[in-house]
Design a protein around this motif. Sequence first.
Motif, short mmCIF file in Angstrom:
data_model
loop_
_atom_site.label_atom_id
_atom_site.label_comp_id
_atom_site.label_asym_id
_atom_site.label_seq_id
_atom_site.Cartn_x
_atom_site.Cartn_y
_atom_site.Cartn_z
N THR A 138 55.98 -0.57 36.12
CA THR A 138 55.19 -0.63 37.35
C THR A 138 56.08 -0.50 38.57
O THR A 138 56.95 -1.37 38.79
N PRO A 139 55.90 0.56 39.37
CA PRO A 139 56.64 0.63 40.63
C PRO A 139 56.02 -0.32 41.65
O PRO A 139 54.80 -0.39 41.78
N VAL A 140 56.87 -1.04 42.37
CA VAL A 140 56.40 -1.98 43.38
C VAL A 140 56.93 -1.52 44.74
O VAL A 140 58.12 -1.70 45.04
N PRO A 141 56.08 -0.90 45.56
CA PRO A 141 56.54 -0.48 46.89
C PRO A 141 56.87 -1.70 47.74
O PRO A 141 56.10 -2.67 47.80
N VAL A 142 58.02 -1.66 48.40
CA VAL A 142 58.43 -2.74 49.29
C VAL A 142 58.39 -2.19 50.71
O VAL A 142 59.11 -1.24 51.03
N PRO A 143 57.56 -2.76 51.59
CA PRO A 143 57.29 -2.11 52.87
C PRO A 143 58.44 -2.16 53.86
O PRO A 143 59.27 -3.07 53.86
N SER A 144 58.46 -1.12 54.69
CA SER A 144 59.29 -1.10 55.90
C SER A 144 58.54 -0.24 56.90
O SER A 144 57.46 0.26 56.62
N SER A 145 59.11 -0.08 58.08
CA SER A 145 58.46 0.71 59.11
C SER A 145 59.51 1.18 60.10
O SER A 145 60.69 0.82 60.01
N ALA A 146 59.08 1.96 61.08
CA ALA A 146 60.00 2.38 62.14
C ALA A 146 60.57 1.17 62.87
O ALA A 146 61.69 1.21 63.38
N ALA A 147 59.82 0.07 62.90
CA ALA A 147 60.28 -1.14 63.60
C ALA A 147 61.52 -1.73 62.95
O ALA A 147 62.34 -2.37 63.62
N THR A 148 61.70 -1.52 61.63
CA THR A 148 62.90 -2.00 60.94
C THR A 148 63.88 -0.86 60.69
O THR A 148 64.81 -1.01 59.90
N GLY A 149 63.66 0.27 61.37
CA GLY A 149 64.51 1.43 61.15
C GLY A 149 64.30 2.05 59.79
O GLY A 149 65.19 2.72 59.27
N PHE A 150 63.11 1.84 59.21
CA PHE A 150 62.78 2.30 57.85
C PHE A 150 63.74 1.71 56.82
O PHE A 150 64.03 2.33 55.80
N LYS A 151 64.21 0.49 57.06
CA LYS A 151 65.16 -0.16 56.15
C LYS A 151 64.53 -1.37 55.49
O LYS A 151 63.70 -2.07 56.08
N LEU A 152 64.95 -1.61 54.26
CA LEU A 152 64.56 -2.80 53.52
C LEU A 152 65.21 -4.03 54.17
O LEU A 152 66.42 -4.02 54.43
#
Length: 400
Positions: A138-152
Amino acid sequence: MTLVAHSLSRIKASPTGGLTEKGNQLKAQGRSIISLTQGQPDFETPQNIRAAARAAIDRGENRYPPTAGIVPLREAVADKFRRDNELPYKPQETIVCTGGKQVIANALLATLNPGDEVLVPVPYWVSYPELVTLFGATPVPVPSSAATGFKLTPQALEAAITPRTKWLVFNSPSNPSGAAYSRDEIRALADVLLRHPQVWILADDIYEHLLYGDLRFATMAQVEPALHERTLTVNGVSKAYAMTGWRIGYAGGPAALISAMAKVQGHFTSGACVIAQWAALEALTGPQDFLDASRASFVQRRDRVLQRLQAVPGLHCHRPDGAFYIFPSCQELLGRTTPSGRALATDEDFALALLEEAGVGVVHGSAFGLAGHFRISYATGVEQLEQACDRIQRFCSELR
């Protein structure tokens, strides 16, 4: 009785390949198409590498190679890891495969069981979750966004880990966002992983040499040696040396894992193309000045495309630190229509309309797990990039 395996119903075809093929079909019909879909440098493979391949042919290097790679290349891979990354892999702790994708597939197939979970930071390369799904986990997507610089972030990583987590896939610099992690940022993630000994790390370093500005490359097992025994460090010659078609990827990892991966490869493909392996040996051991020259060209292209796209109303672009991708947000433009009356409800609608009506091929962000964006590869000539930006600007300005 159906012919196709049930497992294939769980996965989607590659969106990158699909959009590239659609662009090729339109081009075959006489349309002017500028494809920015594939991460493929437009440079020629350096002459010394091509010469090494010709020399291998002339020497009669035409037999089946060892499954895990020819000995000189595995030694060179171990030397590269030591020299560039401070990783003490022995040659028997390395493997050579038919591209980086096969390295990853071998590792996942060799280790995943039903019920296992694989953490895949968003946005992700399109094949990560599909391979995990294909192999029954099962792949589990871990979110990020432009607000975090697209970083985990460490907080997001901690929240995603469960007792079933088997792997974290960690790609820096990143496809599709170009985000790259500093040593301190990797250190913070490593601190989380040290608390969860069941989690292995797949460090996809394929864009290692495409890092810009003052940021210096670091990889997980280098930053935290205590993670060395549960890290697979993946790399290859495709991106850095303009050798995408030569199909050589490699990795270093614990001997038991490498042995399991070689067992898989022995039944799937056997050893990678022997001529390409001798060429890859020259890439790793020969002159490295090509890297600086190509990196400088990519910086110029990145800056120009970023400048052009930031001037387009409705597009918002985060500045990438590596790879050769820009990942703009087109969220503000969704809900509008093209002059032909085509409604743009999703980022996929946006990408298809841009291709079919403006002749520019890009990949929609939802293919990478983050809707409302699209990926541009600037690994093509400056003139084509300028023309593509002209078309994108005109397309966006005409939306109503």
